[in-house]
Scaffold this active site. Structure first.
Site, mmCIF file in Angstrom:
data_model
loop_
_atom_site.group_PDB
_atom_site.id
_atom_site.type_symbol
_atom_site.label_atom_id
_atom_site.label_comp_id
_atom_site.label_asym_id
_atom_site.label_seq_id
_atom_site.Cartn_x
_atom_site.Cartn_y
_atom_site.Cartn_z
ATOM 1 N N HIS A 188 -10.330 2.701 -1.125
ATOM 2 C CA HIS A 188 -10.531 2.241 0.248
ATOM 3 C C HIS A 188 -11.313 0.929 0.190
ATOM 4 C CE1 HIS A 188 -10.253 4.001 4.518
ATOM 5 N NE2 HIS A 188 -9.072 4.046 3.950
ATOM 6 N N HIS A 192 0.819 -1.206 0.000
ATOM 7 C CA HIS A 192 0.000 0.000 0.000
ATOM 8 C C HIS A 192 0.859 1.266 0.000
ATOM 9 C CE1 HIS A 192 -3.942 1.879 0.653
ATOM 10 N NE2 HIS A 192 -3.316 2.761 1.411
#
EC number: 6.3.5.3
Length: 737
Positions: A94, A48
């Protein structure tokens, strides 16, 4: 400070680090790491944060143009829109948090992307989102859960955006079985700033104070960045504690406090605390400046008792910022944030050591060199292989399936979850707050907002046809760039730049990695050909559950400028008696089409042909003809072809049409050839419009009017069409309530 960690194999597994990573960490530190340091490397080297699997493929994206002020590498990208103003925008994912906890996952996604934008000194003025869900149509547990996720995600987006007073003006929502195990929630925010008042995430100036501002830190979101860098299993619902909890009221205060601070001369740099929280914000600020930093973690405002240095560094509590300020301005900065009922504390200072030195009640608890954390993060050139399924689907055509009448096909397609109006979603969003919205959700194609400060308008659109990306990962990604740009151009605006959200499956699968590499090539090719540089974005990998990856989904958001806010072009019929043109060349191209999915029950075939010169010619025609006031409306013909484009235009406007288009096969009214648009022109402007066509293929296909939609051999009453279009979605999504 350094001590041998107990059960190191278990610690590495918990932190998603390999034995090779651990050896590398020890080489960087010249010793064993302690738990805090291991946590720092784990977060910063996660997929990430480090982009370790994707970095090699992202290199080479076109990122420059005369109007680009800031490209990738900062909190958000920035383009010059003229008149002394700049648009600041970015899109982020998300996905994993929203699947685990849909309301908070989606809400904090919106909050995070807004902070990325106002960190740059811009006031957020528009939000979009790109949402992907699984099958919601069936009566089984899977569809019921997907309907629950839709309701939760939409409530989260609406709840946060509405409280912030930022209009959500459009987006895209689609459904496919491939998302049953992993939904995708991509959030986009655009802000406005003066072009010479942009702020950056840097920590410059030895001795300058480092100040923490915003909400207090808790333990929520611990391990969030690492969690989002792994695949899901049946046990993934136990990850709920890794999902952050948002407070939009605090964020609204933080926004106003930051914008007030930006009017002063106190700020050297500012960084949002997003994924990996205090760790990523401090290391990124110091890394961009080549500096070091001292931080006293016991001075960080806490909302829970007995928190540890590890908790403070890895928490992903929301609504927080890290500032580098000019020495001597501390008291004035704290005063501003206290005025807005926010915490503010001096927690450290910039140093020349190049190291991040962390203290806990006066004792050093960690020391890590800044540069290697980012510069020496693993860069993986993962194995790639062309997926075997591509050979099986390439030769499939609609002729391999039983023929269905056009009328039957049309009626089914107008009820498709991809086609029908999503007002159930967008009416939960405040689209008119700030009173600048010209074209909002439901008005088709791009959304548009007025810039009162310079009289211009900003058009934006988020797009990706995932079926195209499945049958041709490179061409499908290019097609996403093309369609997003085309939607902007159909509003009369010149597309200027994109931001992306690259959602793919497990990068450890060579076929997924090949899809990703091909997708990046497609984006590079299209952005170069269309002069729409990439100014920022996000990669989301490991969108996989129990070994099943999502279709490649490179969501593309394009932003363009219309020099006259009074000349925004609509996308639905305007007046009875107006003439309709189909611009562009139509062929029997059905690969990856909505027709093939809904009528034939498969996703297969060859992607429709991409022709960049034809695409640019279409954009130029519409933009220039609109400047001359010759057009009444323009709508691109994409998913579902000309028939479905006309159906949407009729349903939204309440006006019928009588159309006869030239076809080779009667089903071509549903074909999805690219670089096409339906243009509505007042009869008195037809001659002038036709004079502008030059070599562009164009056919006059009919007129606007009546209480029926007629296209070749299909027809439907406007009342029935509107019932299908406006009420189907609500009936499906509220089935369980």
């Amino acid at each position: 400070m350094s001590q041998q960690l107990p059960d190191i194999e278990k610690q590495l597994a918990n932190h998603k680090l390999s034995q090779a990573d651990y050896t590398h960490i020890k080489q960087i530190l010249n010793r064993e790491p302690n738990l805090v340091e291991l946590g720092i490397f784990s977060a910063m080297w996660s997929e990430h944060c480090s982009y370790k699997s994707s970095k090699v493929h992202l290199n080479g994206f076109p990122t420059k143009a005369p109007w680009v002020i800031q490209g990738p590498g900062e909190n958000a990208g920035v383009i010059d829109i003229g008149g002394g103003y700049a648009a600041v925008f970015k899109m982020e994912s998300h996905n994993h948090p929203s699947f685990i906890e849909p309301y908070q996952g989606a809400a904090t996604g919106v909050g995070g992307i807004m902070r990325d934008v106002f960190t740059m000194g811009a006031r957020p003025i528009a939000n979009l989102n790109a949402l992907r869900f699984g099958n919601v149509l069936n009566d089984d547990k899977t569809s019921a859960h997907q309907r629950y996720l839709v309701r939760g995600v939409v409530a989260g987006i609406g709840g946060y955006g509405n409280c912030m007073g930022v209009p959500t003006i459009g987006g895209e929502t689609s459904f496919d079985e491939c998302y049953n195990g992993n939904i995708l929630v991509n959030a986009f925010t655009l802000g406005l700033a003066k072009s010479d008042e942009i702020f950056y995430g840097r920590a410059d100036g030895i001795g300058n104070p480092v100040i923490y501002v915003g909400a207090k830190t808790g333990r929520d979101g611990l391990g969030g960045a690492v969690m989002s860098s792994d695949s899901f299993t049946e046990e993934s619902k136990s990850l709920r504690p890794t999902v952050q909890v948002g407070d939009p009221f605090t964020e609204k205060l933080l926004l106003e406090a930051c914008l007030e601070l930006f009017k002063t001369d106190h700020v050297v740099g500012i960084q949002d605390m997003g994924a990996a929280g205090l760790t990523s914000s401090s290391f990124e600020m110091a890394g961009r400046s080549g500096s070091g930093m001292i931080m006293h973690l016991d001075k960080v405002p806490a909302r829970e008792e007995n928190m540890t240095p590890y908790d403070f560094m890895l928490s992903e509590s929301q609504e927080r910022m890290l500032l580098c300020a000019k020495k001597g301005s501390e008291a004035e900065i704290i005063k501003i944030f206290e005025k807005w009922d926010l915490d503010a504390a001096v927690i450290g200072e910039v140093t020349a050591t190049g190291n991040m030195e962390l203290f806990w009640h006066g004792e050093k608890c960690a020391e890590v060199p800044v540069n290697p954390v980012s510069e020496e993060a693993p860069v993986l050139n993962r194995p790639m292989s062309r997926p075997a399924y591509l050979d099986k689907i390439a030769d499939v055509t609609i002729n391999d399936f039983a023929k269905v009448s056009n009328q039957e096909a049309f009626e089914k397609l107008t009820k498709s979850m991809e086609v029908v109006d999503k007002s159930w979603i967008y009416t939960q969003y405040d689209s008119m707050v700030q009173t600048n919205t010209i074209k909002k959700g439901g008005m088709l194609d791009a959304s548009v907002i007025r810039v009162k400060e310079n009289g211009k308008a900003l058009a934006m659109s988020a797009d990706c046809n995932v079926r195209y990306c499945y049958i041709d990962p490179k061409g499908g990604a290019a097609a996403a760039v093309i369609e997003s740009g085309r939607n902007v151009a159909m509003s009369g605006a010149r597309p200027l730049a994109i931001t992306d959200c690259l959602n793919y499956g497990n990068p450890e699968n060579p076929e997924v990695m090949w899809q990703f590499g091909q997708g990046c090539l497609g984006i590079k090719e299209a952005c170069l050909a269309l002069t729409t540089p990439v100014i920022g974005g996000n990669v989301s990998l490991y969108n996989e559950t129990n070994g099943v990856s999502v279709f490649p989904t490179p969501s593309i958001a394009t932003v363009g400028v219309n020099d006259d806010a009074n000349k925004v072009l609509m996308s639905s019929f305007q007046n009875e008696g107006n003439v309709l043109y189909l611009v562009g060349t139509s062929k029997s191209e059905f690969g990856g089409s909505l027709y093939m999915k809904e009528i034939c029950g498969t996703v297969a075939g060859v992607l429709p042909e991409i022709n960049y010169p034809n695409e640019l010619a279409l954009w130029d025609l519409v933009i220039e003809a609109n400047k001359k006031g010759l057009l009444a409306c323009a709508k691109d013909a994409s998913s579902g072809g000309v028939a479905i484009a006309l159906a949407k235009m009729s349903a939204v406007s309440g006006l019928g049409c009588d159309v006869a288009m030239s076809v080779t096969d009667e089903r071509d009214i549903f074909a999805e050839s690219m670089s096409r648009a339906i243009i509505e022109v007042n009869p008195q402007n037809c001659a002038d419009f036709e004079d502008m066509l030059g070599d562009i293929a164009c056919e006059q296909i009919g007129t606007v009017g009546g209480d029926e939609l007629k296209v070749n051999n299909i027809s439907i009453s406007i009342s029935q069409l509107q019932d299908n279009y406006f009420h189907t979605f609500k009936r499906v999504i509220e089935r369980d309530l």
